[in-house]
Write a protein that holds these residues in place. Structure first.
Motif, PDB file in Angstrom:
ATOM      1  N   LEU A 167       1.451   7.029  -6.551  1.00  0.00           N
ATOM      2  CA  LEU A 167       0.384   7.991  -6.821  1.00  0.00           C
ATOM      3  C   LEU A 167       0.849   9.415  -6.536  1.00  0.00           C
ATOM      4  O   LEU A 167       0.550  10.347  -7.276  1.00  0.00           O
ATOM      5  N   LYS A 168       1.587   9.573  -5.441  1.00  0.00           N
ATOM      6  CA  LYS A 168       2.086  10.898  -5.047  1.00  0.00           C
ATOM      7  C   LYS A 168       3.075  11.404  -6.104  1.00  0.00           C
ATOM      8  O   LYS A 168       3.070  12.576  -6.464  1.00  0.00           O
ATOM      9  N   LYS A 169       3.927  10.495  -6.602  1.00  0.00           N
ATOM     10  CA  LYS A 169       4.916  10.862  -7.615  1.00  0.00           C
ATOM     11  C   LYS A 169       4.207  11.286  -8.901  1.00  0.00           C
ATOM     12  O   LYS A 169       4.619  12.234  -9.555  1.00  0.00           O
ATOM     13  N   ASP A 170       3.133  10.584  -9.268  1.00  0.00           N
ATOM     14  CA  ASP A 170       2.383  10.905 -10.476  1.00  0.00           C
ATOM     15  C   ASP A 170       1.697  12.271 -10.383  1.00  0.00           C
ATOM     16  O   ASP A 170       1.543  12.969 -11.379  1.00  0.00           O
ATOM     17  N   ALA A 181       0.831  -1.201   0.000  1.00  0.00           N
ATOM     18  CA  ALA A 181       0.000   0.000   0.000  1.00  0.00           C
ATOM     19  C   ALA A 181       0.870   1.257   0.000  1.00  0.00           C
ATOM     20  O   ALA A 181       0.573   2.224  -0.716  1.00  0.00           O
ATOM     21  N   GLU A 182       1.947   1.252   0.786  1.00  0.00           N
ATOM     22  CA  GLU A 182       2.859   2.399   0.817  1.00  0.00           C
ATOM     23  C   GLU A 182       3.494   2.623  -0.550  1.00  0.00           C
ATOM     24  O   GLU A 182       3.640   3.759  -1.001  1.00  0.00           O
ATOM     25  N   LYS A 183       3.859   1.541  -1.212  1.00  0.00           N
ATOM     26  CA  LYS A 183       4.458   1.622  -2.545  1.00  0.00           C
ATOM     27  C   LYS A 183       3.473   2.262  -3.531  1.00  0.00           C
ATOM     28  O   LYS A 183       3.832   3.143  -4.308  1.00  0.00           O
ATOM     29  N   ILE A 184       2.215   1.850  -3.458  1.00  0.00           N
ATOM     30  CA  ILE A 184       1.187   2.410  -4.336  1.00  0.00           C
ATOM     31  C   ILE A 184       0.975   3.892  -4.025  1.00  0.00           C
ATOM     32  O   ILE A 184       0.875   4.721  -4.939  1.00  0.00           O
TER      33      ILE A 184
END
Length: 126
Positions: free
Chosen positions: A121-124, A114-117
């Motif tokens: 998302l934050k990077k996008d 979940a942290e990876k996702i």
């Protein structure tokens, strides 16, 4: 779409279509375990309700049998169910997450995924 909610029986029918691909009602009925298997007419009614909800469609007809296929993916159905569940909590995920942790159904691996996702998302966004 007429309705997005899926009953447990409808979800079982969808699971058969996702797993086996396009099927006749008889094949869907036969996919249920013998013990506790609903009546053929019950499965038929549920398939027709799924068709009305636009979650399945008649792909073709072989003799007198209609062949049905899913028009919604498993992932889309899961998202709808989860959105419905979160709606019961005012859209807040925290009570659901707390319950999953307390019930031992959420592992550290799940949290890391979940942290990876979330990072992705934050990077996008930024």
């Amino acid at each position: 779409m007429a309705s997005t909610k899926l009953s447990k029986l409808e979800l079982t029918i969808m699971e058969t279509l996702w797993t086996q691909g396009a099927c006749a009602i008889r094949e869907i009925h036969d996919a249920f375990p013998k013990r506790g298997r609903p009546a053929y007419t019950t499965v038929q009614t549920m398939v027709y309700r799924l068709e009305a909800k636009e979650m399945v469609r008649r792909a073709k007809k072989i003799s007198n049998a209609h062949i049905f296929e899913a028009t919604i993916t498993r992932e889309a159905a899961e998202r709808r169910l989860i959105d419905d569940l979160l709606g019961l909590f005012g859209g807040r995920a925290q009570p659901v997450m707390a319950h999953l942790i307390e019930a031992g159904k959420l592992t550290m691996g799940d949290i890391k995924e979940a942290e990876k996702i979330l990072r992705s998302l934050k990077k996008d966004e930024g």
